[in-house]
Design a protein around this motif. Structure first.
Motif, PDB file in Angstrom:
ATOM      1  N   LEU A  19     -21.126  -2.967   5.749  1.00  0.00           N
ATOM      2  CA  LEU A  19     -20.916  -4.374   5.875  1.00  0.00           C
ATOM      3  C   LEU A  19     -21.931  -5.270   5.924  1.00  0.00           C
ATOM      4  CD1 LEU A  19     -18.033  -4.313   8.464  1.00  0.00           C
ATOM      5  CD2 LEU A  19     -17.670  -4.013   6.334  1.00  0.00           C
ATOM      6  N   ILE A  20     -22.859  -4.866   5.416  1.00  0.00           N
ATOM      7  CA  ILE A  20     -24.407  -5.598   5.497  1.00  0.00           C
ATOM      8  C   ILE A  20     -24.139  -6.796   4.663  1.00  0.00           C
ATOM      9  CG2 ILE A  20     -25.733  -4.326   3.940  1.00  0.00           C
ATOM     10  CD1 ILE A  20     -28.163  -4.881   5.333  1.00  0.00           C
ATOM     11  N   ALA A  21     -23.488  -6.630   3.352  1.00  0.00           N
ATOM     12  CA  ALA A  21     -23.527  -7.639   2.395  1.00  0.00           C
ATOM     13  C   ALA A  21     -22.554  -8.978   3.085  1.00  0.00           C
ATOM     14  CB  ALA A  21     -22.623  -7.299   1.335  1.00  0.00           C
ATOM     15  N   ILE A  22     -21.618  -8.600   3.827  1.00  0.00           N
ATOM     16  CA  ILE A  22     -20.869  -9.545   4.511  1.00  0.00           C
ATOM     17  C   ILE A  22     -21.622 -10.179   5.789  1.00  0.00           C
ATOM     18  CG2 ILE A  22     -18.617 -10.072   6.020  1.00  0.00           C
ATOM     19  CD1 ILE A  22     -17.383  -7.828   4.453  1.00  0.00           C
ATOM     20  N   ALA A  23     -22.429  -9.492   6.479  1.00  0.00           N
ATOM     21  CA  ALA A  23     -23.119 -10.141   7.585  1.00  0.00           C
ATOM     22  C   ALA A  23     -24.172 -10.956   6.998  1.00  0.00           C
ATOM     23  CB  ALA A  23     -23.972  -8.870   8.189  1.00  0.00           C
ATOM     24  N   MET A  24     -24.550 -10.904   5.634  1.00  0.00           N
ATOM     25  CA  MET A  24     -25.770 -11.829   4.974  1.00  0.00           C
ATOM     26  C   MET A  24     -25.045 -13.008   4.603  1.00  0.00           C
ATOM     27  SD  MET A  24     -28.334  -9.322   3.347  1.00  0.00           S
ATOM     28  CE  MET A  24     -29.125 -10.475   2.376  1.00  0.00           C
ATOM     29  N   LEU A  25     -23.718 -12.898   4.116  1.00  0.00           N
ATOM     30  CA  LEU A  25     -23.179 -13.936   3.239  1.00  0.00           C
ATOM     31  C   LEU A  25     -22.352 -14.804   4.336  1.00  0.00           C
ATOM     32  CD1 LEU A  25     -21.426 -12.319   0.164  1.00  0.00           C
ATOM     33  CD2 LEU A  25     -23.435 -13.688   0.473  1.00  0.00           C
ATOM     34  N   ILE A  26     -22.008 -14.319   5.455  1.00  0.00           N
ATOM     35  CA  ILE A  26     -21.326 -15.220   6.465  1.00  0.00           C
ATOM     36  C   ILE A  26     -21.957 -16.654   6.931  1.00  0.00           C
ATOM     37  CG2 ILE A  26     -20.361 -15.109   8.832  1.00  0.00           C
ATOM     38  CD1 ILE A  26     -18.916 -12.904   8.222  1.00  0.00           C
TER      39      ILE A  26
END
Length: 227
Positions: A19-26
């Motif tokens: 979920l690192i991509a979501i953590a960076m986009l939020i």
């Protein structure tokens, strides 16, 4: 199940999907989009004032060709600051504690500054490897030392950001654990420990913003040498 203090730095995974991509986009969704209106609300006005002053300060000593990097470095500053600050909230994950992510940001940007210098002014770029007035016997040694220091730059960028955030998070967790354990044994000491924890949290907030600024500032200095 015993949890390690370092479990907080593991990338969260659900159904085998990191979920690192979501953590960076939020974090980027939290910033309001600027508008063309004459009058904006206070948040957009404050955001515009901050971006204007930051960009002015960073690019003031840089030559005009380097101003093309303004949008990239300003966006990088906002991204890093948002990730660092949101990572201090409970039940969150800080992507910038991952060395792989920081190196993925540092190496391409550093390499881009080096390539720009070699393409636009190769003599000046290569001249940084040998200081003027160096004695002849020391020339090979200095060239090797300067070349090593040049390639260490991206490593220093990534490790500095990772180490500062990791150390701060670990220290906060250690002191919070101590305050929780001491609460039933020595309430007075637990209260004093909680005060220290509060002050350390304020310090970590400052560190989160300063490290994002330092990362972008060093990139701008590398850019200044090559434009």
């Amino acid at each position: 199940m015993n949890l390690s203090f370092f479990d907080q730095f593991m990338s969260p995974v659900i159904l085998g999907i990191p979920l690192i991509a979501i953590a960076m986009l939020i974090p980027l969704l939290l910033f309001p989009d600027p508008s063309n209106k004459w009058l904006n609300n206070r948040l957009i006005t404050l955001q515009s004032w901050f971006l204007h002053n930051f960009t002015k300060q960073i690019f003031l000593p840089i030559n005009l060709p380097g101003h093309k990097w303004a949008l990239l470095l300003t966006s990088l500053m906002l991204l890093l600051m948002s990730l660092n600050l949101l990572g201090l909230l409970p039940y969150t994950f800080t992507p910038t504690t991952q060395l792989s992510l920081n190196m993925g940001l540092a190496v391409p940007l550093w390499l881009a500054t080096v390539i720009i210098g070699l393409r636009n002014q190769p003599t000046v770029a290569l001249g940084h490897l040998l200081p003027e007035g160096t004695p002849t016997p020391l020339i090979p040694v200095l060239i090797i030392i300067e070349t090593i220091s040049l390639f260490i730059r991206p490593l220093a960028l990534g490790v500095r950001l990772t180490a500062n955030l990791t150390a701060g998070h670990l220290l906060i967790q250690l002191i919070a654990t101590a305050a929780f354990v001491l609460l039933s044994i020595m309430p007075t000491v637990a209260i004093l420990t909680s005060i220290v924890l509060f002050l350390l949290t304020l310090l970590e907030i400052a560190v989160a913003m300063i490290q994002a600024y330092v990362f972008v500032l060093l990139l701008s200095l590398y850019l200044q040498e090559n434009v």
